[in-house]
Write a protein that holds these residues in place. Structure first.
Motif, PDB file in Angstrom:
ATOM      1  N   ARG A   1       9.934  -8.514  -7.898  1.00  0.00           N
ATOM      2  CA  ARG A   1      10.664  -9.498  -7.101  1.00  0.00           C
ATOM      3  C   ARG A   1       9.767 -10.596  -6.570  1.00  0.00           C
ATOM      4  O   ARG A   1      10.256 -11.526  -5.926  1.00  0.00           O
ATOM      5  N   GLY A   2       8.461 -10.473  -6.799  1.00  0.00           N
ATOM      6  CA  GLY A   2       7.542 -11.489  -6.327  1.00  0.00           C
ATOM      7  C   GLY A   2       7.158 -11.365  -4.871  1.00  0.00           C
ATOM      8  O   GLY A   2       6.581 -12.292  -4.297  1.00  0.00           O
ATOM      9  N   GLU A   3       7.434 -10.216  -4.250  1.00  0.00           N
ATOM     10  CA  GLU A   3       7.121 -10.036  -2.840  1.00  0.00           C
ATOM     11  C   GLU A   3       5.643  -9.738  -2.620  1.00  0.00           C
ATOM     12  O   GLU A   3       5.101 -10.054  -1.554  1.00  0.00           O
ATOM     13  N   ILE A   4       4.985  -9.120  -3.581  1.00  0.00           N
ATOM     14  CA  ILE A   4       3.557  -8.815  -3.475  1.00  0.00           C
ATOM     15  C   ILE A   4       2.879  -9.189  -4.784  1.00  0.00           C
ATOM     16  O   ILE A   4       3.520  -9.265  -5.844  1.00  0.00           O
ATOM     17  N   SER A   5       1.566  -9.425  -4.711  1.00  0.00           N
ATOM     18  CA  SER A   5       0.783  -9.708  -5.905  1.00  0.00           C
ATOM     19  C   SER A   5      -0.038  -8.511  -6.348  1.00  0.00           C
ATOM     20  O   SER A   5      -0.381  -8.391  -7.522  1.00  0.00           O
ATOM     21  N   ILE A   6      -0.348  -7.626  -5.405  1.00  0.00           N
ATOM     22  CA  ILE A   6      -1.192  -6.470  -5.684  1.00  0.00           C
ATOM     23  C   ILE A   6      -0.594  -5.249  -4.997  1.00  0.00           C
ATOM     24  O   ILE A   6      -0.098  -5.338  -3.870  1.00  0.00           O
ATOM     25  N   GLY A   7      -0.622  -4.124  -5.710  1.00  0.00           N
ATOM     26  CA  GLY A   7      -0.213  -2.842  -5.134  1.00  0.00           C
ATOM     27  C   GLY A   7      -1.384  -1.872  -5.126  1.00  0.00           C
ATOM     28  O   GLY A   7      -2.087  -1.735  -6.128  1.00  0.00           O
ATOM     29  N   ILE A   8      -1.606  -1.199  -4.011  1.00  0.00           N
ATOM     30  CA  ILE A   8      -2.695  -0.234  -3.867  1.00  0.00           C
ATOM     31  C   ILE A   8      -2.087   1.155  -3.750  1.00  0.00           C
ATOM     32  O   ILE A   8      -1.321   1.426  -2.822  1.00  0.00           O
ATOM     33  N   VAL A   9      -2.426   2.022  -4.697  1.00  0.00           N
ATOM     34  CA  VAL A   9      -1.859   3.372  -4.758  1.00  0.00           C
ATOM     35  C   VAL A   9      -2.977   4.390  -4.542  1.00  0.00           C
ATOM     36  O   VAL A   9      -3.975   4.389  -5.281  1.00  0.00           O
ATOM     37  N   ILE A  10      -2.792   5.236  -3.549  1.00  0.00           N
ATOM     38  CA  ILE A  10      -3.720   6.345  -3.303  1.00  0.00           C
ATOM     39  C   ILE A  10      -2.966   7.645  -3.564  1.00  0.00           C
ATOM     40  O   ILE A  10      -1.973   7.938  -2.890  1.00  0.00           O
ATOM     41  N   PRO A  11      -3.373   8.428  -4.545  1.00  0.00           N
ATOM     42  CA  PRO A  11      -2.622   9.630  -4.941  1.00  0.00           C
ATOM     43  C   PRO A  11      -2.710  10.723  -3.876  1.00  0.00           C
ATOM     44  O   PRO A  11      -3.597  10.723  -3.023  1.00  0.00           O
ATOM     45  N   PRO A  12      -1.783  11.695  -3.943  1.00  0.00           N
ATOM     46  CA  PRO A  12      -1.796  12.787  -2.956  1.00  0.00           C
ATOM     47  C   PRO A  12      -3.063  13.629  -3.004  1.00  0.00           C
ATOM     48  O   PRO A  12      -3.498  14.157  -1.977  1.00  0.00           O
ATOM     49  N   ASP A  13      -3.668  13.773  -4.194  1.00  0.00           N
ATOM     50  CA  ASP A  13      -4.881  14.587  -4.310  1.00  0.00           C
ATOM     51  C   ASP A  13      -6.147  13.756  -4.128  1.00  0.00           C
ATOM     52  O   ASP A  13      -7.155  13.964  -4.801  1.00  0.00           O
ATOM     53  N   PHE A  14      -6.076  12.812  -3.216  1.00  0.00           N
ATOM     54  CA  PHE A  14      -7.198  11.897  -2.998  1.00  0.00           C
ATOM     55  C   PHE A  14      -8.484  12.645  -2.651  1.00  0.00           C
ATOM     56  O   PHE A  14      -9.543  12.355  -3.204  1.00  0.00           O
ATOM     57  N   GLU A  15      -8.403  13.636  -1.727  1.00  0.00           N
ATOM     58  CA  GLU A  15      -9.615  14.320  -1.274  1.00  0.00           C
ATOM     59  C   GLU A  15     -10.270  15.113  -2.407  1.00  0.00           C
ATOM     60  O   GLU A  15     -11.494  15.142  -2.530  1.00  0.00           O
ATOM     61  N   ARG A  16      -9.441  15.731  -3.230  1.00  0.00           N
ATOM     62  CA  ARG A  16     -10.004  16.467  -4.350  1.00  0.00           C
ATOM     63  C   ARG A  16     -10.673  15.536  -5.344  1.00  0.00           C
ATOM     64  O   ARG A  16     -11.752  15.824  -5.869  1.00  0.00           O
TER      65      ARG A  16
ATOM     66  N   ILE B   1       0.842  -1.195   0.000  1.00  0.00           N
ATOM     67  CA  ILE B   1       0.000   0.000   0.000  1.00  0.00           C
ATOM     68  C   ILE B   1       0.874   1.240   0.000  1.00  0.00           C
ATOM     69  O   ILE B   1       1.783   1.371   0.827  1.00  0.00           O
ATOM     70  N   ALA B   2       0.610   2.120  -0.956  1.00  0.00           N
ATOM     71  CA  ALA B   2       1.273   3.426  -1.008  1.00  0.00           C
ATOM     72  C   ALA B   2       0.199   4.496  -0.831  1.00  0.00           C
ATOM     73  O   ALA B   2      -0.431   4.927  -1.802  1.00  0.00           O
ATOM     74  N   ASP B   3      -0.037   4.884   0.413  1.00  0.00           N
ATOM     75  CA  ASP B   3      -1.038   5.904   0.724  1.00  0.00           C
ATOM     76  C   ASP B   3      -0.338   7.260   0.730  1.00  0.00           C
ATOM     77  O   ASP B   3       0.163   7.730   1.756  1.00  0.00           O
ATOM     78  N   GLN B   4      -0.310   7.914  -0.432  1.00  0.00           N
ATOM     79  CA  GLN B   4       0.373   9.201  -0.551  1.00  0.00           C
ATOM     80  C   GLN B   4      -0.463  10.356  -0.022  1.00  0.00           C
ATOM     81  O   GLN B   4       0.063  11.447   0.189  1.00  0.00           O
ATOM     82  N   ALA B   5      -1.755  10.116   0.197  1.00  0.00           N
ATOM     83  CA  ALA B   5      -2.611  11.168   0.748  1.00  0.00           C
ATOM     84  C   ALA B   5      -2.558  11.170   2.268  1.00  0.00           C
ATOM     85  O   ALA B   5      -2.444  12.225   2.909  1.00  0.00           O
ATOM     86  N   ASN B   6      -2.647   9.979   2.847  1.00  0.00           N
ATOM     87  CA  ASN B   6      -2.572   9.802   4.302  1.00  0.00           C
ATOM     88  C   ASN B   6      -3.593  10.689   5.022  1.00  0.00           C
ATOM     89  O   ASN B   6      -3.266  11.419   5.962  1.00  0.00           O
ATOM     90  N   THR B   7      -4.830  10.625   4.575  1.00  0.00           N
ATOM     91  CA  THR B   7      -5.916  11.350   5.226  1.00  0.00           C
ATOM     92  C   THR B   7      -6.875  10.345   5.853  1.00  0.00           C
ATOM     93  O   THR B   7      -6.762   9.124   5.630  1.00  0.00           O
ATOM     94  N   ALA B   8      -7.813  10.861   6.637  1.00  0.00           N
ATOM     95  CA  ALA B   8      -8.793   9.981   7.256  1.00  0.00           C
ATOM     96  C   ALA B   8      -9.610   9.254   6.198  1.00  0.00           C
ATOM     97  O   ALA B   8      -9.925   8.072   6.334  1.00  0.00           O
ATOM     98  N   GLY B   9      -9.952   9.957   5.116  1.00  0.00           N
ATOM     99  CA  GLY B   9     -10.716   9.332   4.051  1.00  0.00           C
ATOM    100  C   GLY B   9      -9.940   8.254   3.322  1.00  0.00           C
ATOM    101  O   GLY B   9     -10.479   7.191   3.006  1.00  0.00           O
ATOM    102  N   SER B  10      -8.650   8.476   3.044  1.00  0.00           N
ATOM    103  CA  SER B  10      -7.839   7.478   2.338  1.00  0.00           C
ATOM    104  C   SER B  10      -7.622   6.249   3.212  1.00  0.00           C
ATOM    105  O   SER B  10      -7.675   5.111   2.724  1.00  0.00           O
ATOM    106  N   ARG B  11      -7.394   6.469   4.491  1.00  0.00           N
ATOM    107  CA  ARG B  11      -7.212   5.325   5.393  1.00  0.00           C
ATOM    108  C   ARG B  11      -8.501   4.513   5.506  1.00  0.00           C
ATOM    109  O   ARG B  11      -8.468   3.279   5.592  1.00  0.00           O
ATOM    110  N   ALA B  12      -9.647   5.206   5.497  1.00  0.00           N
ATOM    111  CA  ALA B  12     -10.914   4.501   5.554  1.00  0.00           C
ATOM    112  C   ALA B  12     -11.142   3.663   4.294  1.00  0.00           C
ATOM    113  O   ALA B  12     -11.659   2.542   4.362  1.00  0.00           O
ATOM    114  N   LEU B  13     -10.764   4.208   3.133  1.00  0.00           N
ATOM    115  CA  LEU B  13     -10.930   3.460   1.892  1.00  0.00           C
ATOM    116  C   LEU B  13     -10.047   2.217   1.890  1.00  0.00           C
ATOM    117  O   LEU B  13     -10.463   1.138   1.457  1.00  0.00           O
TER     118      LEU B  13
END
Length: 363
Positions: free
Chosen positions: A93-108, A53-65
């Motif tokens: 490298r095979g360490e993960i199967s899925i990556g979750i990216v939340i952009p910095p402008d998540f709230e907008r 998980i790459a939560d670049q927004a790190n807001t309450a809404g992004s964490r809830a999602l």
């Protein structure tokens, strides 16, 4: 027809079967094993896929999602990243199967009703793509705390096999399946054949040691295995346009590791079997779990945890990770060193057991 003679033959066959303990065990073990594998171990509904998980927004809404996505139990977070590039490197490298990216402008994006999260998928496994697509379309059980429904909040990006062609996933695995079937069978009857043909007496009279005999039995089949690898690889590239994103040398090294591992397993079987028929029975007993539990036919992540531990013992499980990592994701063997060490450890263990069990005697 004389029924007494017929009865005598039947009784004789039953008595012989009773003395053949391996065959007697197979009569019960094979149906039990198939029932357990198909009924308990095999599950096409994927759960607990390793995710970064790459939560670049790190807001309450992004964490809830993120919590809403994790609550589906399709993914299990195992990596926290800062950028999508870190997720892609971990996926290669095979360490993960899925990556979750939340952009910095998540709230907008949430206010504007645009896509708010992106899922990066390892497309070298079609089952993972199917699970990610299902996740993107799945409405949440609980009310969504961040705006519109999740299917409008998520976009899926598949890497390495965006067209979801089955051949891209199947052909690399077929190399391992063919090598497992042929290499174990060839060497499984090697020592037994020497005993049945009367050649063991000649070997006993020679100064050849047990280790020399075992290794000498293995080496000729290595070349045969490499030829089989070349045939499958060439046909896969030519007929099915399977990509080769990694090093050809690493493909052959991975194949060599599987070949030697299977050959040593076959030698161990040959030291235990009393006839070629028994050797073939034991080979089938090994081959069936290998093809069903390794992740070739059914998703590895969907299996119960104890079954996954059992599958880790099988050489084909580690080879599939290596060959798909090298051919499809372009990874190097050094990045997949855990599976390389697993195959080497398996080879050493099986060869040691085969040498220790073999005796240059007729009894």
């Amino acid at each position: 027809m004389n029924w007494r003679r017929l009865q005598a033959v039947m009784v004789k066959e039953l008595r012989q079967m009773r003395r053949d303990r391996i065959t007697l065990a197979m009569i019960v073990a094979i149906p039990v094993m198939q029932l357990l594998l198909f009924g308990y171990a095999i599950n096409t509904n994927l759960r607990d896929l390793t995710a970064g998980i790459a939560d670049q927004a790190n807001t309450a809404g992004s964490r809830a999602l993120v919590m809403d996505i994790v609550a589906t139990t399709v993914v299990t977070p195992t990596l926290a990243a800062e950028t999508p590039q870190q997720l892609m490197e971990a996926m290669r490298r095979g360490e993960i199967s899925i990556g979750i990216v939340i952009p910095p402008d998540f709230e907008r994006r949430r206010i504007e009703g645009r896509e708010r999260v992106q899922i990066l998928v390892d497309g070298s496994d079609n089952a993972v793509q199917s699970a990610a697509a299902q996740l993107a379309q799945m409405p949440l059980d609980a009310p969504v705390r961040t705006g519109p429904a999740i299917e409008r909040a998520i976009s899926v990006v598949a890497f390495y096999n965006p067209e979801r062609r089955s051949a891209v996933n199947i052909v690399p695995g077929l190399i391992g399946v063919i090598l497992t079937m042929t290499m174990v069978l060839f060497t499984g009857v090697a020592i037994v054949r020497e005993r049945e043909r009367g050649n063991m007496e000649l070997l006993i009279a020679t100064p050849v040691s047990s280790a020399e005999l075992m290794i000498g039995k293995v080496l000729p089949y290595v070349a045969i295995g490499l030829v089989q690898t070349s045939v499958v690889l060439a046909l896969g590239l030519w007929l099915f346009q399977v990509p080769l994103n990694g090093s050809v040398l690493h493909v052959y090294i991975a194949a060599m590791l599987l070949i030697v591992a299977n050959l040593t397993l076959g030698l161990l079987i040959s030291t235990r079997a009393q006839s070629q028929f028994q050797a073939m029975q034991m080979t089938f007993f090994i081959f069936l779990p290998s093809i069903l539990l390794s992740g070739f036919m059914f998703p590895f992540a969907g299996m119960p945890r104890p079954v996954q531990w059992l599958a880790e013992v099988l050489p084909l499980t580690h080879f599939l990770r290596l060959i798909r990592g090298v051919m499809l994701r372009g990874a190097s063997l050094w990045e997949l060193w855990v599976d390389v060490l697993a195959l080497l450890a398996f080879t050493v263990a099986m060869m040691t057991l085969a040498i220790s069990r073999f005796r240059k005697r007729l009894d």
